[in-house]
Write an enzyme that holds these catalytic residues in place. Structure first.
Site, PDB file in Angstrom:
ATOM      1  N   ASP A 112      -2.010  -8.658   4.296  1.00  0.00           N
ATOM      2  CA  ASP A 112      -0.993  -7.703   3.867  1.00  0.00           C
ATOM      3  C   ASP A 112      -1.657  -6.600   3.048  1.00  0.00           C
ATOM      4  OD1 ASP A 112      -1.579  -9.244   1.630  1.00  0.00           O
ATOM      5  OD2 ASP A 112       0.479  -9.227   0.876  1.00  0.00           O
ATOM      6  N   ASP A 136      -2.187  -5.869  -0.063  1.00  0.00           N
ATOM      7  CA  ASP A 136      -3.107  -6.162  -1.172  1.00  0.00           C
ATOM      8  C   ASP A 136      -3.908  -7.433  -0.937  1.00  0.00           C
ATOM      9  OD1 ASP A 136      -0.932  -7.887  -1.546  1.00  0.00           O
ATOM     10  OD2 ASP A 136      -1.123  -7.854  -3.725  1.00  0.00           O
ATOM     11  N   SER A 171       2.343  -4.664  -2.664  1.00  0.00           N
ATOM     12  CA  SER A 171       1.995  -5.726  -1.725  1.00  0.00           C
ATOM     13  C   SER A 171       2.428  -5.371  -0.311  1.00  0.00           C
ATOM     14  CB  SER A 171       2.613  -7.046  -2.199  1.00  0.00           C
ATOM     15  OG  SER A 171       2.115  -8.143  -1.486  1.00  0.00           O
TER      16      SER A 171
END
Length: 472
Positions: free
Chosen positions: A250, A252, A108
């Site tokens: 961000d 992902d 992430s």
């Protein structure tokens, strides 16, 4: 406590959103152990294939192939994304298809020196603690081959998801998303939102100015986290008049940051209020928020005859409440938001489209002015107090057992123990003390309508916490 890999003695543990670790310990061998744990967990529980996605990091595709090989060796069919894809695209694919679950290889917003794995159950929501605890118990070396190995095929997981997001607001809420004439600046931070969020906005008619929309596996050396500092170029472009509005995802794309011409990078608390208030124009339902998230949405809900459901920090708890109640939307203080009718998971792609549609109807800066005029402004602050991990529970228990009747000159109206100890005062302000999940510290949060009052509340909170830490 997660099981340990005998080769490294490092625990594999699933936190609030999967297992993440530095690449020094996030190895192929250990990823395959996670794949085996998922195969074992699903064996007698859920039929169907497993969908696997991955982010834009250098080795994510290889780790995804490791997971696929273990699952097929266990007789499970696998559908592998043909390219890195947003986590919400993987989650929606699982929820809308005939899948037993999904896996996505991503760290992430963590730095490029990290990677991770998330398990997504068949409903597309984040895995709750009972599931991840069982996965930790099932960690063991993988099965190398089976009597009836599963199939392995690749598929475009982005295209169908883009089609769905593009049509969702019209089909679910009757919102005419026409962004013609709108100029949008979009920053993918070199992550998986490139070619997805910008494509959704362009398909709705916006003119899109793209920033960092090339795949760079190390994200240019910075963490792909949507903060004002990390998105300074986007902020400069929008506030200088180069675009009407800006969005940043961000790594992902399950989180989103929003930039306006007047305010720059918006407080994530305000974004949740904007999204909820806009959707209430077309739909109805409660709202879910985490404990540190602003009570601004509480006021909006109350004015519309709806309720607020407060949860612990972590979107898995938000998603659980979204399923347990009649909820329109949910969100958290870190920039993750979800719409129940779409997916009980956070989705930075859809929320960008929602915000753009709201902006066309009425500029977001004007909307925020009206929200503050109607419900009051919000200001928040946070401080940290050093506290060894083994003493955190005792300190919070002591605070819960001897809560003050007044704080910073105002009576305490009620308290919440959902996640730490939250003291809500008669004037609507509040102080929250909760343990950090990553450091030996306690976090003190406060919210009020003015910065000076926030400082008073933080001082008062620290004054009651410090002696409790010292006595442990």
């Amino acid at each position: 406590m997660g099981n340990e890999d005998p080769g490294t003695r490092e625990p594999i543990t699933f936190g609030t959103d999967g297992w993440r670790a530095p690449l020094s310990t996030f190895t192929s061998e250990r990823v395959r152990m996670v794949g085996q744990a998922v195969a074992t967990y699903l064996e007698d529980r859920q039929p169907g294939a497993v969908a696997i996605g991955y982010d834009a990091r250098e080795h994510s595709r290889g780790f995804a192939e490791d997971l696929a090989s273990v699952l097929t060796a266990n007789g499970r069919d696998v559908v592998l994304s043909d390219r890195d894809c947003p986590t919400p695209a993987l989650a929606w694919t699982v929820a809308s298809g005939d899948f037993a679950g999904g896996l996505v290889v991503t760290a992430s917003h963590n730095p490029p020196s990290y990677n991770g794995v998330k398990f997504v159950p068949a409903d597309g929501a984040p895995a709750v603690a009972t599931v991840t605890d069982e996965l930790e118990r099932q960690l063991k070396p993988p099965r190398e081959t089976g009597d009836a190995p599963g199939s392995h095929r690749e598929r475009d997981l982005r295209g169908p998801y883009i089609d769905h997001v593009a049509d969702f607001l019209g089909e679910e809420f009757g919102i005419d998303v026409a962004l013609d004439g709108l100029t949008v600046a979009y920053d993918a931070m070199h992550g998986s939102g490139r070619g997805v969020t910008d494509e959704v906005l362009a398909r709705a008619g916006a003119t899109v100015s793209r920033r960092r929309c090339e795949r760079v596996p190390d994200f240019g050396g910075t963490a792909p986290e949507p903060t004002p500092e990390n998105a300074s170029g986007l902020v400069d472009e929008v506030t200088a008049g180069g675009a009407d509005i800006g969005f940043v995802n961000d790594g992902d794309s399950d989180r989103v940051g929003i930039v306006t011409t007047e305010r720059g990078f918006l407080d994530p608390n305000v974004v949740l209020a904007l999204v909820y208030d806009f959707l209430l124009e077309y739909g109805d339902g409660d709202v879910v928020r985490t404990v540190p998230t602003s009570s601004l949405v509480d006021r909006i809900a109350a004015a519309n005859g709806r309720s607020v459901h407060e949860t612990a920090v972590g979107f898995k708890w938000v998603a659980e409440a979204m399923g347990d109640h009649d909820v329109l939307a949910g969100g958290e203080e870190s920039g993750g938001y979800g719409v129940t009718a779409h997916l009980r998971n956070k989705d930075g792609v859809l929320v960008a489209l929602i915000a753009a549609a709201a902006h066309v109807e009425q500029p977001l800066d004007e909307r925020i002015d009206e929200l503050f005029d109607t419900y009051g402004e919000i200001r928040q602050g946070r401080r940290s107090v050093d506290c060894p991990d083994e003493e955190k529970t005792a300190v919070l228990d002591a605070l819960e057992g001897d809560r003050p009747d007044r704080l910073a000159g105002t009576a305490v109206e009620h308290a919440s123990g959902v996640d730490g100890v939250k003291l809500v005062l008669e004037d609507g302000t509040w102080v929250l003390v909760r343990p950090s999940g990553t450091e030996p510290k306690l976090r003190i949060y406060a919210e009020a309508t003015a910065d000076a009052r926030v400082t008073e509340l933080l001082d008062a909170g620290k004054a009651i916490v410090d002696p409790l830490v010292d006595t442990q």
